[in-house]
Design a protein around this motif. Structure first.
Motif, mmCIF file in Angstrom:
data_model
loop_
_atom_site.group_PDB
_atom_site.id
_atom_site.type_symbol
_atom_site.label_atom_id
_atom_site.label_comp_id
_atom_site.label_asym_id
_atom_site.label_seq_id
_atom_site.Cartn_x
_atom_site.Cartn_y
_atom_site.Cartn_z
ATOM 1 N N ALA A 216 6.376 0.825 -0.449
ATOM 2 C CA ALA A 216 6.975 1.205 -1.735
ATOM 3 C C ALA A 216 7.152 -0.014 -2.632
ATOM 4 O O ALA A 216 6.933 0.045 -3.846
ATOM 5 C CB ALA A 216 8.328 1.882 -1.498
ATOM 6 N N LYS A 217 7.549 -1.149 -2.056
ATOM 7 C CA LYS A 217 7.723 -2.366 -2.835
ATOM 8 C C LYS A 217 6.400 -2.837 -3.426
ATOM 9 O O LYS A 217 6.318 -3.224 -4.587
ATOM 10 C CB LYS A 217 8.333 -3.455 -1.956
ATOM 11 C CG LYS A 217 8.588 -4.758 -2.687
ATOM 12 C CD LYS A 217 9.211 -5.789 -1.773
ATOM 13 C CE LYS A 217 9.451 -7.101 -2.519
ATOM 14 N NZ LYS A 217 10.050 -8.128 -1.610
ATOM 15 N N ALA A 218 5.355 -2.797 -2.597
ATOM 16 C CA ALA A 218 4.034 -3.201 -3.087
ATOM 17 C C ALA A 218 3.578 -2.291 -4.226
ATOM 18 O O ALA A 218 3.017 -2.753 -5.229
ATOM 19 C CB ALA A 218 3.034 -3.164 -1.935
ATOM 20 N N GLU A 219 3.861 -0.988 -4.097
ATOM 21 C CA GLU A 219 3.466 -0.045 -5.142
ATOM 22 C C GLU A 219 4.254 -0.304 -6.429
ATOM 23 O O GLU A 219 3.706 -0.242 -7.529
ATOM 24 C CB GLU A 219 3.720 1.387 -4.659
ATOM 25 C CG GLU A 219 3.302 2.473 -5.641
ATOM 26 C CD GLU A 219 1.806 2.534 -5.850
ATOM 27 O OE1 GLU A 219 1.373 3.164 -6.834
ATOM 28 O OE2 GLU A 219 1.066 1.943 -5.034
ATOM 29 N N ALA A 220 5.562 -0.613 -6.269
ATOM 30 C CA ALA A 220 6.388 -0.905 -7.441
ATOM 31 C C ALA A 220 5.905 -2.168 -8.154
ATOM 32 O O ALA A 220 5.856 -2.225 -9.389
ATOM 33 C CB ALA A 220 7.848 -1.065 -7.026
ATOM 34 N N VAL A 221 5.552 -3.183 -7.379
ATOM 35 C CA VAL A 221 5.038 -4.427 -7.975
ATOM 36 C C VAL A 221 3.738 -4.153 -8.721
ATOM 37 O O VAL A 221 3.515 -4.659 -9.830
ATOM 38 C CB VAL A 221 4.840 -5.489 -6.878
ATOM 39 C CG1 VAL A 221 4.097 -6.693 -7.435
ATOM 40 C CG2 VAL A 221 6.189 -5.928 -6.319
ATOM 41 N N ARG A 222 2.883 -3.334 -8.106
ATOM 42 C CA ARG A 222 1.609 -3.018 -8.750
ATOM 43 C C ARG A 222 1.821 -2.277 -10.071
ATOM 44 O O ARG A 222 1.193 -2.603 -11.095
ATOM 45 C CB ARG A 222 0.751 -2.160 -7.811
ATOM 46 C CG ARG A 222 -0.647 -1.870 -8.346
ATOM 47 C CD ARG A 222 -1.340 -0.847 -7.486
ATOM 48 N NE ARG A 222 -0.684 0.435 -7.569
ATOM 49 C CZ ARG A 222 -0.835 1.284 -8.576
ATOM 50 N NH1 ARG A 222 -1.601 0.967 -9.600
ATOM 51 N NH2 ARG A 222 -0.214 2.453 -8.564
#
Length: 288
Positions: free
Chosen positions: A99-105
Protein backbone atom coordinates in the motif's frame (compact mmCIF):
# COMPACT_ATOMS: atom_id res chain seq x y z
CA UNK A 1 -17.26 -103.30 104.40
CA UNK A 2 -13.95 -104.91 103.42
CA UNK A 3 -10.76 -102.98 102.91
CA UNK A 4 -10.51 -104.11 99.32
CA UNK A 5 -13.91 -102.98 98.51
CA UNK A 6 -13.14 -99.63 99.95
CA UNK A 7 -10.16 -99.03 97.72
CA UNK A 8 -12.00 -98.67 94.40
CA UNK A 9 -14.40 -96.28 95.91
CA UNK A 10 -11.39 -94.41 97.22
CA UNK A 11 -9.69 -94.29 93.75
CA UNK A 12 -12.70 -93.08 91.88
CA UNK A 13 -12.51 -89.56 93.14
CA UNK A 14 -8.89 -89.50 92.00
CA UNK A 15 -9.93 -90.46 88.56
CA UNK A 16 -12.42 -87.67 88.59
CA UNK A 17 -9.77 -85.30 89.85
CA UNK A 18 -7.39 -86.40 87.13
CA UNK A 19 -10.07 -85.98 84.49
CA UNK A 20 -11.01 -82.64 85.94
CA UNK A 21 -7.41 -81.58 85.82
CA UNK A 22 -7.12 -82.85 82.27
CA UNK A 23 -10.25 -81.04 81.31
CA UNK A 24 -9.01 -77.98 83.01
CA UNK A 25 -5.72 -78.25 81.17
CA UNK A 26 -7.45 -78.73 77.86
CA UNK A 27 -9.74 -75.88 78.58
CA UNK A 28 -6.80 -73.69 79.52
CA UNK A 29 -4.98 -74.67 76.36
CA UNK A 30 -7.97 -73.86 74.26
CA UNK A 31 -8.39 -70.57 75.98
CA UNK A 32 -4.69 -69.86 75.52
CA UNK A 33 -4.96 -70.69 71.84
CA UNK A 34 -7.93 -68.44 71.49
CA UNK A 35 -6.09 -65.71 73.34
CA UNK A 36 -3.05 -66.13 71.12
CA UNK A 37 -5.25 -66.10 68.03
CA UNK A 38 -7.02 -63.03 69.30
CA UNK A 39 -3.73 -61.31 69.94
CA UNK A 40 -2.38 -62.29 66.54
CA UNK A 41 -5.54 -61.16 64.70
CA UNK A 42 -4.93 -57.38 64.79
CA UNK A 43 -1.27 -57.80 63.78
CA UNK A 44 -2.28 -59.64 60.62
CA UNK A 45 -4.91 -56.96 59.71
CA UNK A 46 -2.34 -54.16 59.21
CA UNK A 47 -1.07 -55.35 55.79
CA UNK A 48 -4.66 -55.43 54.56
CA UNK A 49 -5.07 -51.82 55.62
CA UNK A 50 -1.88 -50.84 53.74
CA UNK A 51 -3.05 -52.70 50.65
CA UNK A 52 -6.30 -50.76 50.65
CA UNK A 53 -4.36 -47.46 50.56
CA UNK A 54 -2.75 -48.35 47.17
CA UNK A 55 -5.67 -47.05 45.06
CA UNK A 56 -5.09 -43.63 46.64
CA UNK A 57 -1.51 -43.58 45.31
CA UNK A 58 -2.75 -44.68 41.90
CA UNK A 59 -5.37 -41.92 41.87
CA UNK A 60 -2.74 -39.26 42.63
CA UNK A 61 -0.54 -40.53 39.83
CA UNK A 62 -3.47 -40.37 37.39
CA UNK A 63 -4.14 -36.77 38.39
CA UNK A 64 -0.49 -35.85 37.79
CA UNK A 65 -0.52 -37.55 34.38
CA UNK A 66 -3.73 -35.75 33.44
CA UNK A 67 -2.28 -32.41 34.53
CA UNK A 68 0.86 -33.07 32.50
CA UNK A 69 -1.22 -33.94 29.43
CA UNK A 70 -3.29 -30.78 29.86
CA UNK A 71 -0.13 -28.65 30.17
CA UNK A 72 1.29 -30.25 27.03
CA UNK A 73 -1.94 -29.55 25.17
CA UNK A 74 -1.92 -25.91 26.36
CA UNK A 75 1.68 -25.48 25.14
CA UNK A 76 0.68 -26.89 21.78
CA UNK A 77 -2.26 -24.46 21.58
CA UNK A 78 0.00 -21.55 22.55
CA UNK A 79 2.52 -22.47 19.85
CA UNK A 80 -0.26 -22.77 17.28
CA UNK A 81 -1.67 -19.38 18.31
CA UNK A 82 1.78 -17.79 18.11
CA UNK A 83 2.28 -19.25 14.64
CA UNK A 84 -1.06 -17.81 13.48
CA UNK A 85 -0.19 -14.41 14.94
CA UNK A 86 3.22 -14.36 13.27
CA UNK A 87 1.67 -15.33 9.94
CA UNK A 88 -0.98 -12.60 10.29
CA UNK A 89 1.67 -10.01 11.19
CA UNK A 90 3.79 -10.98 8.20
CA UNK A 91 0.77 -10.76 5.90
CA UNK A 92 -0.17 -7.34 7.31
CA UNK A 93 3.39 -6.09 6.86
CA UNK A 94 3.40 -7.19 3.21
CA UNK A 95 0.06 -5.47 2.60
CA UNK A 96 1.25 -2.28 4.30
CA UNK A 97 4.45 -2.27 2.23
CA UNK A 98 2.46 -2.76 -0.96
CA UNK A 99 0.00 0.00 0.00
CA UNK A 100 2.86 2.39 0.79
CA UNK A 101 4.52 1.72 -2.55
CA UNK A 102 1.20 2.33 -4.32
CA UNK A 103 0.68 5.58 -2.40
CA UNK A 104 4.17 6.79 -3.31
CA UNK A 105 3.54 5.92 -6.95
CA UNK A 106 0.24 7.81 -6.97
CA UNK A 107 1.80 10.82 -5.23
CA UNK A 108 4.59 10.98 -7.80
CA UNK A 109 2.09 10.69 -10.64
CA UNK A 110 -0.06 13.46 -9.16
CA UNK A 111 3.02 15.64 -8.66
CA UNK A 112 4.06 15.18 -12.27
CA UNK A 113 0.54 15.90 -13.47
CA UNK A 114 0.36 19.03 -11.31
CA UNK A 115 3.73 20.25 -12.61
CA UNK A 116 2.62 19.65 -16.19
CA UNK A 117 -0.67 21.47 -15.61
CA UNK A 118 1.16 24.40 -14.00
CA UNK A 119 3.57 24.59 -16.92
CA UNK A 120 0.67 24.58 -19.39
CA UNK A 121 -1.17 27.27 -17.42
CA UNK A 122 1.92 29.48 -17.30
CA UNK A 123 2.52 29.02 -21.01
CA UNK A 124 -1.10 29.85 -21.79
CA UNK A 125 -1.02 32.91 -19.53
CA UNK A 126 2.18 34.14 -21.15
CA UNK A 127 0.72 33.61 -24.60
CA UNK A 128 -2.45 35.42 -23.58
CA UNK A 129 -0.47 38.33 -22.16
CA UNK A 130 1.52 38.63 -25.37
CA UNK A 131 -1.64 38.51 -27.46
CA UNK A 132 -3.31 41.18 -25.30
CA UNK A 133 -0.23 43.38 -25.44
CA UNK A 134 -0.11 43.10 -29.21
CA UNK A 135 -3.81 43.89 -29.43
CA UNK A 136 -3.49 46.95 -27.19
CA UNK A 137 -0.49 48.17 -29.17
CA UNK A 138 -2.44 47.86 -32.40
CA UNK A 139 -5.43 49.61 -30.84
CA UNK A 140 -3.33 52.51 -29.56
CA UNK A 141 -1.63 52.84 -32.93
CA UNK A 142 -5.01 53.06 -34.64
CA UNK A 143 -6.37 55.61 -32.16
CA UNK A 144 -3.26 57.81 -32.24
CA UNK A 145 -2.81 57.85 -36.01
CA UNK A 146 -3.65 61.36 -37.47
CA UNK A 147 -6.52 61.63 -39.88
CA UNK A 148 -6.01 63.06 -43.38
CA UNK A 149 -7.74 66.31 -42.37
CA UNK A 150 -5.72 66.83 -39.18
CA UNK A 151 -2.78 69.18 -39.07
CA UNK A 152 0.68 68.21 -37.94
CA UNK A 153 0.19 70.00 -34.63
CA UNK A 154 -2.95 68.05 -33.78
CA UNK A 155 -1.24 64.78 -34.67
CA UNK A 156 1.64 65.65 -32.41
CA UNK A 157 -0.71 66.50 -29.56
CA UNK A 158 -2.49 63.16 -29.82
CA UNK A 159 0.70 61.08 -29.65
CA UNK A 160 1.18 59.37 -26.25
CA UNK A 161 4.05 60.44 -24.10
CA UNK A 162 6.31 57.80 -22.57
CA UNK A 163 7.34 60.03 -19.66
CA UNK A 164 4.48 61.62 -17.71
CA UNK A 165 5.17 65.20 -16.70
CA UNK A 166 3.47 64.87 -13.29
CA UNK A 167 5.31 64.76 -10.01
CA UNK A 168 6.60 61.39 -8.82
CA UNK A 169 6.60 62.34 -5.14
CA UNK A 170 3.70 60.89 -3.16
CA UNK A 171 2.35 62.41 0.03
CA UNK A 172 -0.39 61.61 2.52
CA UNK A 173 -2.84 58.90 1.53
CA UNK A 174 -1.22 58.55 -1.90
CA UNK A 175 2.11 57.73 -0.26
CA UNK A 176 0.43 55.07 1.89
CA UNK A 177 -1.28 53.52 -1.16
CA UNK A 178 2.01 53.43 -3.07
CA UNK A 179 3.85 51.92 -0.09
CA UNK A 180 1.19 49.21 0.29
CA UNK A 181 1.35 48.32 -3.41
CA UNK A 182 5.14 48.14 -3.47
CA UNK A 183 5.13 45.92 -0.39
CA UNK A 184 3.18 43.28 -2.35
CA UNK A 185 5.70 43.01 -5.19
CA UNK A 186 6.70 39.35 -5.51
CA UNK A 187 3.36 37.97 -4.31
CA UNK A 188 1.59 35.37 -6.43
CA UNK A 189 -1.17 36.08 -8.89
CA UNK A 190 -4.37 34.10 -8.29
CA UNK A 191 -7.62 34.81 -10.09
CA UNK A 192 -10.04 36.16 -7.49
CA UNK A 193 -7.22 36.62 -4.97
CA UNK A 194 -7.61 39.33 -2.33
CA UNK A 195 -4.44 38.71 -0.27
CA UNK A 196 -2.64 38.70 1.90
CA UNK A 197 -0.06 36.82 -0.20
CA UNK A 198 -1.91 36.28 -3.48
CA UNK A 199 -3.83 38.78 -5.59
CA UNK A 200 -5.56 39.47 -8.83
CA UNK A 201 -5.26 42.95 -10.37
CA UNK A 202 -8.44 44.51 -8.95
CA UNK A 203 -8.01 42.73 -5.59
CA UNK A 204 -4.62 44.43 -5.12
CA UNK A 205 -5.98 47.89 -6.06
CA UNK A 206 -8.96 47.48 -3.75
CA UNK A 207 -6.75 46.41 -0.82
CA UNK A 208 -4.31 49.29 -1.38
CA UNK A 209 -7.10 51.88 -1.17
CA UNK A 210 -8.74 50.09 1.74
CA UNK A 211 -5.49 50.56 3.69
CA UNK A 212 -6.28 54.30 3.80
CA UNK A 213 -9.99 53.84 4.49
CA UNK A 214 -11.32 54.10 0.92
CA UNK A 215 -13.66 51.35 -0.34
CA UNK A 216 -13.47 50.71 -4.07
CA UNK A 217 -15.58 48.37 -6.21
CA UNK A 218 -14.20 44.86 -6.51
CA UNK A 219 -13.81 44.46 -10.29
CA UNK A 220 -11.69 46.24 -12.88
CA UNK A 221 -14.62 47.54 -14.92
CA UNK A 222 -16.05 49.43 -11.96
CA UNK A 223 -12.68 50.63 -10.67
CA UNK A 224 -11.94 52.23 -14.06
CA UNK A 225 -14.80 54.69 -13.45
CA UNK A 226 -14.49 55.07 -9.66
CA UNK A 227 -12.99 58.57 -9.82
CA UNK A 228 -12.10 61.36 -12.21
CA UNK A 229 -10.58 60.48 -15.55
CA UNK A 230 -7.07 61.95 -15.93
CA UNK A 231 -4.60 62.13 -18.78
CA UNK A 232 -1.67 59.73 -18.84
CA UNK A 233 0.53 62.85 -19.18
CA UNK A 234 -0.74 64.23 -15.87
CA UNK A 235 -0.50 61.25 -13.54
CA UNK A 236 0.08 61.40 -9.81
CA UNK A 237 1.21 58.57 -7.49
CA UNK A 238 -1.81 56.58 -6.32
CA UNK A 239 -3.81 57.03 -9.56
CA UNK A 240 -5.50 53.90 -10.91
CA UNK A 241 -4.31 52.82 -14.36
CA UNK A 242 -6.58 50.70 -16.51
CA UNK A 243 -6.32 48.73 -19.71
CA UNK A 244 -9.31 48.62 -22.06
CA UNK A 245 -12.16 51.11 -22.07
CA UNK A 246 -13.44 53.07 -19.08
CA UNK A 247 -16.22 50.93 -17.65
CA UNK A 248 -15.07 47.89 -19.62
CA UNK A 249 -11.48 47.59 -18.42
CA UNK A 250 -9.99 44.12 -18.21
CA UNK A 251 -6.91 45.06 -16.13
CA UNK A 252 -5.94 47.68 -13.51
CA UNK A 253 -2.80 48.70 -11.61
CA UNK A 254 -1.50 51.52 -9.37
CA UNK A 255 0.74 54.29 -10.63
CA UNK A 256 3.65 54.64 -8.16
CA UNK A 257 5.51 57.55 -9.82
CA UNK A 258 8.57 57.78 -12.00
CA UNK A 259 6.72 56.37 -15.00
CA UNK A 260 6.17 53.03 -13.22
CA UNK A 261 3.23 51.01 -11.93
CA UNK A 262 2.63 48.08 -9.58
CA UNK A 263 0.10 45.46 -10.60
CA UNK A 264 -0.81 41.81 -10.19
CA UNK A 265 -0.21 40.80 -13.80
CA UNK A 266 -0.74 37.06 -14.29
CA UNK A 267 0.19 33.63 -12.92
CA UNK A 268 3.54 33.71 -14.72
CA UNK A 269 4.83 37.07 -13.46
CA UNK A 270 2.83 37.52 -10.25
CA UNK A 271 2.81 41.00 -8.68
CA UNK A 272 5.45 43.23 -10.30
CA UNK A 273 6.66 46.82 -10.58
CA UNK A 274 7.33 47.82 -14.15
CA UNK A 275 7.70 50.79 -16.46
CA UNK A 276 4.65 52.03 -18.29
CA UNK A 277 6.60 51.52 -21.51
CA UNK A 278 6.44 47.78 -20.86
CA UNK A 279 2.67 47.78 -21.33
CA UNK A 280 1.19 51.27 -21.70
CA UNK A 281 -2.31 51.60 -20.14
CA UNK A 282 -5.36 52.89 -21.94
CA UNK A 283 -6.31 55.47 -19.30
CA UNK A 284 -6.25 56.50 -15.66
CA UNK A 285 -8.63 57.56 -12.94
CA UNK A 286 -7.92 59.66 -9.84
CA UNK A 287 -9.76 58.81 -6.61
CA UNK A 288 -7.85 60.97 -4.07
Amino acid sequence: MSHTAHIPSHRKPRQRASKSALRAGVAGGVLSTIAVAGAAGPAQAEPVTQTIEMPTITAGLSTAVAASAQATQQIALDLETQAHEEAAAESAAKKAKKAKAEAVRKAEAEKKAEAAAKARAEAEAEAQERAERASRTAERTTLSAPSSSSSGNSASASAPSSAPSSSSTATGSAAAIVAFAKAQVGDAYVSGGTGPNAWDCSGLVQAAYRSVGIDLPRVSQSQSTAGTQVSLDNLQPGDILYWGGAGSAYHVAIYVGGGQFVGAQNSSTGTVQRSMDYDRPSGAVRVL
